[in-house]
Design an enzyme around this catalytic site. Sequence first.
Site, PDB file in Angstrom:
ATOM      1  N   SER A  65       0.840  -1.210   0.000  1.00 61.74           N
ATOM      2  CA  SER A  65       0.000   0.000   0.000  1.00 61.74           C
ATOM      3  C   SER A  65       0.867   1.249   0.000  1.00 61.74           C
ATOM      4  O   SER A  65       1.992   1.223   0.519  1.00 61.74           O
ATOM      5  CB  SER A  65      -0.875   0.028   1.261  1.00 61.74           C
ATOM      6  OG  SER A  65      -1.532   1.271   1.396  1.00 61.74           O
ATOM      7  N   TYR A  78      -1.474  -0.153  10.645  1.00 66.68           N
ATOM      8  CA  TYR A  78      -1.769  -0.521   9.247  1.00 66.68           C
ATOM      9  C   TYR A  78      -0.593  -0.094   8.360  1.00 66.68           C
ATOM     10  O   TYR A  78      -0.084  -0.884   7.555  1.00 66.68           O
ATOM     11  CB  TYR A  78      -3.074   0.115   8.750  1.00 66.68           C
ATOM     12  CG  TYR A  78      -3.336  -0.223   7.298  1.00 66.68           C
ATOM     13  CD1 TYR A  78      -3.675  -1.527   6.924  1.00 66.68           C
ATOM     14  CD2 TYR A  78      -3.189   0.727   6.285  1.00 66.68           C
ATOM     15  CE1 TYR A  78      -3.870  -1.870   5.589  1.00 66.68           C
ATOM     16  CE2 TYR A  78      -3.395   0.391   4.950  1.00 66.68           C
ATOM     17  CZ  TYR A  78      -3.729  -0.907   4.610  1.00 66.68           C
ATOM     18  OH  TYR A  78      -3.913  -1.253   3.290  1.00 66.68           O
TER      19      TYR A  78
HETATM   20  P1  NDP Z   1     -11.645  -6.146   0.679  1.00 70.78           P
HETATM   21  O1  NDP Z   1     -12.064  -5.876   2.101  1.00 70.78           O
HETATM   22  O2  NDP Z   1     -12.627  -5.883  -0.397  1.00 70.78           O
HETATM   23  O3  NDP Z   1     -11.097  -7.648   0.568  1.00 70.78           O
HETATM   24  C1  NDP Z   1     -10.245  -8.180   1.553  1.00 70.78           C
HETATM   25  C2  NDP Z   1     -10.048  -9.656   1.302  1.00 70.78           C
HETATM   26  O4  NDP Z   1      -9.128 -10.168   2.290  1.00 70.78           O
HETATM   27  C3  NDP Z   1     -11.344 -10.449   1.428  1.00 70.78           C
HETATM   28  O5  NDP Z   1     -11.421 -11.406   0.413  1.00 70.78           O
HETATM   29  C4  NDP Z   1     -11.206 -11.135   2.782  1.00 70.78           C
HETATM   30  O6  NDP Z   1     -11.837 -12.407   2.788  1.00 70.78           O
HETATM   31  C5  NDP Z   1      -9.679 -11.329   2.869  1.00 70.78           C
HETATM   32  N1  NDP Z   1      -9.285 -11.497   4.258  1.00 70.78           N
HETATM   33  C6  NDP Z   1      -9.219 -10.550   5.232  1.00 70.78           C
HETATM   34  N2  NDP Z   1      -8.895 -11.122   6.406  1.00 70.78           N
HETATM   35  C7  NDP Z   1      -8.772 -12.456   6.173  1.00 70.78           C
HETATM   36  C8  NDP Z   1      -8.483 -13.583   6.990  1.00 70.78           C
HETATM   37  N3  NDP Z   1      -8.241 -13.457   8.306  1.00 70.78           N
HETATM   38  N4  NDP Z   1      -8.439 -14.804   6.428  1.00 70.78           N
HETATM   39  C9  NDP Z   1      -8.685 -14.956   5.100  1.00 70.78           C
HETATM   40  N5  NDP Z   1      -8.956 -13.937   4.264  1.00 70.78           N
HETATM   41  C10 NDP Z   1      -9.011 -12.703   4.811  1.00 70.78           C
HETATM   42  O7  NDP Z   1     -10.332  -5.268   0.484  1.00 70.78           O
HETATM   43  P2  NDP Z   1      -9.363  -4.979  -0.764  1.00 70.78           P
HETATM   44  O8  NDP Z   1      -9.673  -5.831  -1.906  1.00 70.78           O
HETATM   45  O9  NDP Z   1      -9.312  -3.518  -0.938  1.00 70.78           O
HETATM   46  O10 NDP Z   1      -7.982  -5.397  -0.067  1.00 70.78           O
HETATM   47  C11 NDP Z   1      -7.084  -6.331  -0.605  1.00 70.78           C
HETATM   48  C12 NDP Z   1      -5.664  -5.900  -0.224  1.00 70.78           C
HETATM   49  O11 NDP Z   1      -5.393  -4.643  -0.832  1.00 70.78           O
HETATM   50  C13 NDP Z   1      -5.431  -5.713   1.272  1.00 70.78           C
HETATM   51  O12 NDP Z   1      -4.191  -6.302   1.613  1.00 70.78           O
HETATM   52  C14 NDP Z   1      -5.353  -4.194   1.453  1.00 70.78           C
HETATM   53  O13 NDP Z   1      -4.520  -3.819   2.517  1.00 70.78           O
HETATM   54  C15 NDP Z   1      -4.765  -3.804   0.110  1.00 70.78           C
HETATM   55  N6  NDP Z   1      -4.987  -2.409  -0.280  1.00 70.78           N
HETATM   56  C16 NDP Z   1      -6.272  -1.930  -0.389  1.00 70.78           C
HETATM   57  C17 NDP Z   1      -6.467  -0.605  -0.743  1.00 70.78           C
HETATM   58  C18 NDP Z   1      -7.827   0.010  -0.833  1.00 70.78           C
HETATM   59  O14 NDP Z   1      -7.924   1.259  -0.827  1.00 70.78           O
HETATM   60  N7  NDP Z   1      -8.887  -0.768  -0.933  1.00 70.78           N
HETATM   61  C19 NDP Z   1      -5.327   0.262  -1.061  1.00 70.78           C
HETATM   62  C20 NDP Z   1      -4.046  -0.356  -0.914  1.00 70.78           C
HETATM   63  C21 NDP Z   1      -3.893  -1.650  -0.539  1.00 70.78           C
HETATM   64  P3  NDP Z   1     -12.862 -12.920   3.908  1.00 70.78           P
HETATM   65  O15 NDP Z   1     -13.380 -11.733   4.648  1.00 70.78           O
HETATM   66  O16 NDP Z   1     -13.921 -13.674   3.146  1.00 70.78           O
HETATM   67  O17 NDP Z   1     -12.033 -13.840   4.742  1.00 70.78           O
HETATM   68  C1  8X3 Z   2      -4.885   1.867   1.845  1.00 70.93           C
HETATM   69  C2  8X3 Z   2      -4.470   2.916   0.914  1.00 70.93           C
HETATM   70  O1  8X3 Z   2      -4.702   5.391   0.431  1.00 70.93           O
HETATM   71  O2  8X3 Z   2      -6.643   4.261   1.337  1.00 70.93           O
HETATM   72  O3  8X3 Z   2      -3.980   0.814   1.776  1.00 70.93           O
HETATM   73  O4  8X3 Z   2      -4.729   4.673   2.735  1.00 70.93           O
HETATM   74  S1  8X3 Z   2      -5.164   4.399   1.366  1.00 70.93           S
END
Ligand code: NDP
Ligand code: 8X3
Length: 249
Positions: free
Chosen positions: A135, A148
């Site tokens: 991120s 985070y």
């Molecule tokens: P979502 O919340 O839409 O998806 C998160 C996914 O992670 C879900 O499929 C969830 O599955 C899975 N997950 C979370 N905790 C667990 C667990 N304990 N065991 C198994 N699976 C888990 O978020 P995003 O798609 O946005 O996030 C994906 C990645 O991208 C993350 O690492 C996030 O930090 C990163 N990211 C996101 C950004 C954003 O702005 N959205 C920006 C930068 C990075 P389930 O709940 O079914 O277990």
């Molecule tokens: C999260 C990215 O820009 O929403 O990983 O903080 S931001």
Amino acid sequence: MKTAFVTGATAGIGEATVRTLVASGWRCIATGRRKERLEALVDELGADKVHPAVFDVRDSEAMDAAIAGLPEEFAGIDLLVNNAGLAQGLAPAQEASLDDWHTMIDTNVTAMVVLTRKLLPTLIERKGAIIAIGSVAGNYVYPGGNVYAGSKAFVNHFTLALRADLHGTGVRVTSIEPGMVETEFTKVRTGSQEASDDLYRGADPMTGQDIAEMIKWVAELPPHLNINRLEPMPVSQDFAGFRVAREHR
Ligand code: NDP
Ligand code: 8X3
């Protein structure tokens, strides 16, 4: 046909990645805790293209069982997408909940390194690839980001460190470090749909599909090319400048 292991495939970036890779001819192991969502992906894309692996990434034994239970045609993994992760209860450090901090460290850091270590032998054998979703929060800090941001700095840096360790193996390693992406992430982060909508209002964020397309592009580059890191942001987002608190003493 190549096989990808995509964590966090029940929503957002991971779900879009499974759809995008399958459309491009990949098989995917789709993981997450929400079984019904993985089953819906199998129904939509086909059991020959998607294998659902339901487990909590923080549960190392469940992870072992999921890997051991892979059907033969899914067992040779060419691409690991380290995507599962979350931000929870972002508050100033002095007010934050230790439970939230443990959840983020266990999910974003510990589970990712454990899974990576378990899959490295097959990835090396197949001269595969690892793509991690870090991120911008790991590169630029912001108030309330604390654990985070720290966990994502770990993801970004661990991924670069893997590239160094895997030198000479033919395994490609890429750290994708996005800014705001509209997924369920912000709902988890703020604790409500309303607060999440508020954060995105007028911001024109990236979509899970935007990141999925980057993952596919990186994964399908010719084998002599390695993208070390990508840092995509929506045009509306910027990195913060310094703040000065006057008369604070
Ligand atoms: P979502 O919340 O839409 O998806 C998160 C996914 O992670 C879900 O499929 C969830 O599955 C899975 N997950 C979370 N905790 C667990 C667990 N304990 N065991 C198994 N699976 C888990 O978020 P995003 O798609 O946005 O996030 C994906 C990645 O991208 C993350 O690492 C996030 O930090 C990163 N990211 C996101 C950004 C954003 O702005 N959205 C920006 C930068 C990075 P389930 O709940 O079914 O277990
Ligand atoms: C999260 C990215 O820009 O929403 O990983 O903080 S931001």
